[in-house]
Design a protein around this motif. Structure first.
Motif, mmCIF file in Angstrom:
data_model
loop_
_atom_site.group_PDB
_atom_site.id
_atom_site.type_symbol
_atom_site.label_atom_id
_atom_site.label_comp_id
_atom_site.label_asym_id
_atom_site.label_seq_id
_atom_site.Cartn_x
_atom_site.Cartn_y
_atom_site.Cartn_z
ATOM 1 N N ALA A 141 70.343 75.114 8.523
ATOM 2 C CA ALA A 141 70.550 74.653 9.783
ATOM 3 C C ALA A 141 70.163 74.470 11.460
ATOM 4 O O ALA A 141 71.199 75.958 11.551
ATOM 5 C CB ALA A 141 71.506 73.152 9.650
ATOM 6 N N ALA A 142 69.838 74.235 12.209
ATOM 7 C CA ALA A 142 70.212 74.749 13.285
ATOM 8 C C ALA A 142 71.753 74.119 14.079
ATOM 9 O O ALA A 142 72.399 73.498 13.729
ATOM 10 C CB ALA A 142 69.674 73.689 14.008
ATOM 11 N N GLY A 143 72.330 75.023 14.972
ATOM 12 C CA GLY A 143 73.543 75.164 15.444
ATOM 13 C C GLY A 143 73.524 74.432 16.419
ATOM 14 O O GLY A 143 73.237 73.202 17.079
ATOM 15 N N ASP A 144 75.054 74.040 16.712
ATOM 16 C CA ASP A 144 75.109 73.009 17.567
ATOM 17 C C ASP A 144 75.585 73.735 19.309
ATOM 18 O O ASP A 144 76.139 73.022 20.540
ATOM 19 C CB ASP A 144 75.982 72.035 17.089
ATOM 20 C CG ASP A 144 77.919 72.672 17.410
ATOM 21 O OD1 ASP A 144 77.779 73.635 18.027
ATOM 22 O OD2 ASP A 144 78.884 71.987 16.754
ATOM 23 N N ILE A 145 74.876 74.775 19.462
ATOM 24 C CA ILE A 145 75.161 75.819 20.771
ATOM 25 C C ILE A 145 74.833 74.784 21.461
ATOM 26 O O ILE A 145 73.591 74.737 21.567
ATOM 27 C CB ILE A 145 75.923 77.010 20.469
ATOM 28 C CG1 ILE A 145 76.555 78.292 21.275
ATOM 29 C CG2 ILE A 145 74.425 77.638 20.611
ATOM 30 C CD1 ILE A 145 77.832 77.313 21.383
ATOM 31 N N GLN A 146 75.355 74.621 22.915
ATOM 32 C CA GLN A 146 74.561 74.630 24.767
ATOM 33 C C GLN A 146 75.037 75.561 25.794
ATOM 34 O O GLN A 146 76.429 76.063 25.053
ATOM 35 C CB GLN A 146 75.189 72.965 24.975
ATOM 36 C CG GLN A 146 74.694 72.404 23.425
ATOM 37 C CD GLN A 146 73.506 71.656 24.040
ATOM 38 O OE1 GLN A 146 73.131 72.024 25.463
ATOM 39 N NE2 GLN A 146 73.115 71.134 22.923
ATOM 40 N N GLY A 147 73.916 75.913 25.828
ATOM 41 C CA GLY A 147 74.265 77.141 26.990
ATOM 42 C C GLY A 147 74.620 76.043 28.202
ATOM 43 O O GLY A 147 73.568 75.819 28.910
ATOM 44 N N ALA A 148 75.683 76.988 28.723
ATOM 45 C CA ALA A 148 75.309 76.469 30.149
ATOM 46 C C ALA A 148 76.409 77.374 31.569
ATOM 47 O O ALA A 148 76.741 78.329 31.300
ATOM 48 C CB ALA A 148 76.599 76.018 30.149
ATOM 49 N N LEU A 149 74.843 78.198 32.416
ATOM 50 C CA LEU A 149 75.765 78.995 32.906
ATOM 51 C C LEU A 149 76.253 79.658 34.227
ATOM 52 O O LEU A 149 77.001 78.177 34.734
ATOM 53 C CB LEU A 149 74.111 79.849 33.745
ATOM 54 C CG LEU A 149 73.923 81.303 34.581
ATOM 55 C CD1 LEU A 149 73.956 82.100 33.643
ATOM 56 C CD2 LEU A 149 73.218 80.830 35.286
ATOM 57 N N GLN A 150 77.439 79.863 33.826
ATOM 58 C CA GLN A 150 78.759 80.076 34.674
ATOM 59 C C GLN A 150 78.860 80.442 35.903
ATOM 60 O O GLN A 150 78.016 81.461 35.764
ATOM 61 C CB GLN A 150 79.961 80.974 33.769
ATOM 62 C CG GLN A 150 79.617 80.741 31.663
ATOM 63 C CD GLN A 150 80.660 79.454 31.913
ATOM 64 O OE1 GLN A 150 82.080 78.813 32.645
ATOM 65 N NE2 GLN A 150 80.099 78.501 31.422
ATOM 66 N N ALA A 151 78.978 80.173 36.562
ATOM 67 C CA ALA A 151 79.351 80.655 38.241
ATOM 68 C C ALA A 151 79.514 81.992 38.236
ATOM 69 O O ALA A 151 80.887 82.671 38.134
ATOM 70 C CB ALA A 151 79.544 79.819 39.641
ATOM 71 N N GLY A 152 79.289 82.520 38.993
ATOM 72 C CA GLY A 152 79.564 84.198 39.353
ATOM 73 C C GLY A 152 79.414 85.531 38.744
ATOM 74 O O GLY A 152 80.394 86.818 39.096
ATOM 75 N N LEU A 153 79.137 85.220 37.343
ATOM 76 C CA LEU A 153 78.842 85.905 36.530
ATOM 77 C C LEU A 153 77.193 86.630 36.416
ATOM 78 O O LEU A 153 77.317 87.771 35.779
ATOM 79 C CB LEU A 153 78.554 85.467 35.042
ATOM 80 C CG LEU A 153 80.703 84.726 34.828
ATOM 81 C CD1 LEU A 153 80.205 84.336 32.985
ATOM 82 C CD2 LEU A 153 81.107 85.689 35.123
ATOM 83 N N VAL A 154 76.516 86.115 37.396
ATOM 84 C CA VAL A 154 75.063 87.427 37.490
ATOM 85 C C VAL A 154 75.166 86.907 38.858
ATOM 86 O O VAL A 154 74.825 85.549 39.208
ATOM 87 C CB VAL A 154 73.476 86.666 36.798
ATOM 88 C CG1 VAL A 154 72.888 87.364 37.285
ATOM 89 C CG2 VAL A 154 73.969 86.244 35.394
#
Length: 278
Positions: A141-154
Motif C-alpha cells: 500500500a502507498a505510504g502516508d509520508i509527506q515531504g516538506a522542504l526545511q528552511a536553511g538545509l539547502v
C-alpha cells in the motif's frame, strides 16, 4: 538530529522488522573515486530501489543533480510504502558514495528517521552477509509520508555570494586537492577549474576508513583543524552536490549542527562566469 548511521550488524538483526524500509540508492555515474563494478546485480534482502539520478532529481532544472521538488519526493516515498513511523535505511553499492546524498534529501524534506547503512553493500559483502539478485516487490500500500522542504538545509549560489567575504560561513569542498586547486580539469564541459573563494578543502575520502566512516572522535579532530567553532554555519560543496553530503554527514557525526548543502556545488558556481574563482 539523530546519529545518521546504522551498522551492518544492526541491519542484519532487523531485516524483518515491520517498520523497516530498506532502499538501494546506488548511482550509475561515479565521480571522484574508482567505481566498484559488479558483474551481476546484488542487493541486500528486502531492498527497494530509489533512483537519485531521475526519481529524486529535478530533471527540469538546468543544474546537475538538482534537489527534487516536494511533490517528487513525496510521490516517490509514498510509492515505496514509507509512512511517518517507518525506519528508512539507505545504502549504495560503492561503500559510501550516494547514500549520504539520499539521507540529506530525506532530512531536508523533514523525514528524520532516515539513516545511512555504514559501509553500504561493499561492507555487507565483506562480512559475507546474505545478498539476493532481485529487488523486493512493490509496497502493498502507498505510504502516508509527506515531504516538506526545511528552511536553511539547502542553499544556492546567491546565498553563498552574499556571505562570501563576511567570514560568517565556512565553506567546505569535498573534491580532491587537485580539482580544488585547479590542477586537474573538471569532468563537466564548460566548468572552470578552481574553487569558491575563502572555501576550505576536505576531500571526502579523508572522513572514511575503508568503506565506512571514521568514528566521531576521529571526525571531530579532522573538523576541529578546519573549523574553530561547532556553532559556525557550515556550507558543503563538491562537484554537483553528491559527495558534499559525505563530509556533511561526517560533520554531523562530529557534533556540528548548523549545516547546509550547496546543491549546485562547483558545477553551478564554476559554470557561471559572473561568480569569482580562486
Amino acid at each position: 538530529m539523530q546519529l545518521p548511521l546504522v551498522t551492518t550488524r544492526w541491519l542484519d538483526a532487523n531485516l524483518n522488522a515491520a517498520e523497516l524500509v530498506l532502499i538501494d540508492v546506488s548511482m550509475r555515474k561515479i565521480v571522484g573515486k574508482e567505481a566498484i563494478v559488479y558483474p551481476t546485480p546484488l542487493f541486500i534482502p528486502g531492498s527497494k530501489r530509489l533512483d537519485l539520478e531521475t526519481t529524486l532529481c529535478d530533471v527540469n532544472s538546468s543544474q546537475a543533480n538538482a534537489f527534487p521538488t516536494e511533490a517528487q519526493f513525496t510521490g516517490a516515498a509514498q510509492r515505496l510504502g514509507i509512512n511517518s513511523d517507518s525506519i528508512v535505511v539507505l545504502y549504495d553499492n560503492q561503500g559510501t558514495y550516494a547514500a549520504p546524498r539520499a539521507w540529506w534529501i530525506f532530512q531536508a524534506m523533514g523525514v528524520k528517521n532516515a539513516f545511512v547503512l555504514d559501509g553500504g553493500l561493499a561492507q555487507w559483502l565483506s562480512e559475507k552477509r546474505a545478498v539476493v539478485a532481485t529487488l523486493a516487490g512493490p509496497a502493498a500500500a502507498a505510504g502516508d509520508i509527506q515531504g516538506a522542504l526545511q528552511a536553511g538545509l539547502v542553499c544556492n549560489s546567491d546565498y553563498i555570494f552574499a556571505h562570501l567575504a563576511s567570514g560568517q560561513l565556512a565553506i567546505l569542498d569535498a573534491r580532491s586537492h587537485e580539482r580544488f586547486l585547479g590542477l586537474k580539469p573538471e569532468p563537466r564541459a564548460g566548468v572552470r577549474s578552481g574553487h569558491i573563494p575563502y572555501s576550505l578543502n576536505l576531500p571526502f575520502a579523508e572522513v572514511l576508513d575503508g568503506h565506512c566512516f571514521k568514528n566521531p572522535e576521529q571526525l571531530a579532530q579532522i573538523f576541529s583543524k578546519l573549523i574553530g567553532s561547532k556553532t559556525q554555519p557550515l556550507v558543503f560543496s563538491c562537484g554537483s552536490g553528491i559527495t558534499a553530503c559525505i563530509i556533511l554527514l561526517a560533520a554531523v557525526m562530529a557534533g556540528y549542527q548548523n549545516v547546509t548543502l550547496y546543491d549546485g556545488s562547483w558545477a553551478d558556481w564554476g559554470s557561471n562566469a559572473t561568480l569569482p574563482v580562486a
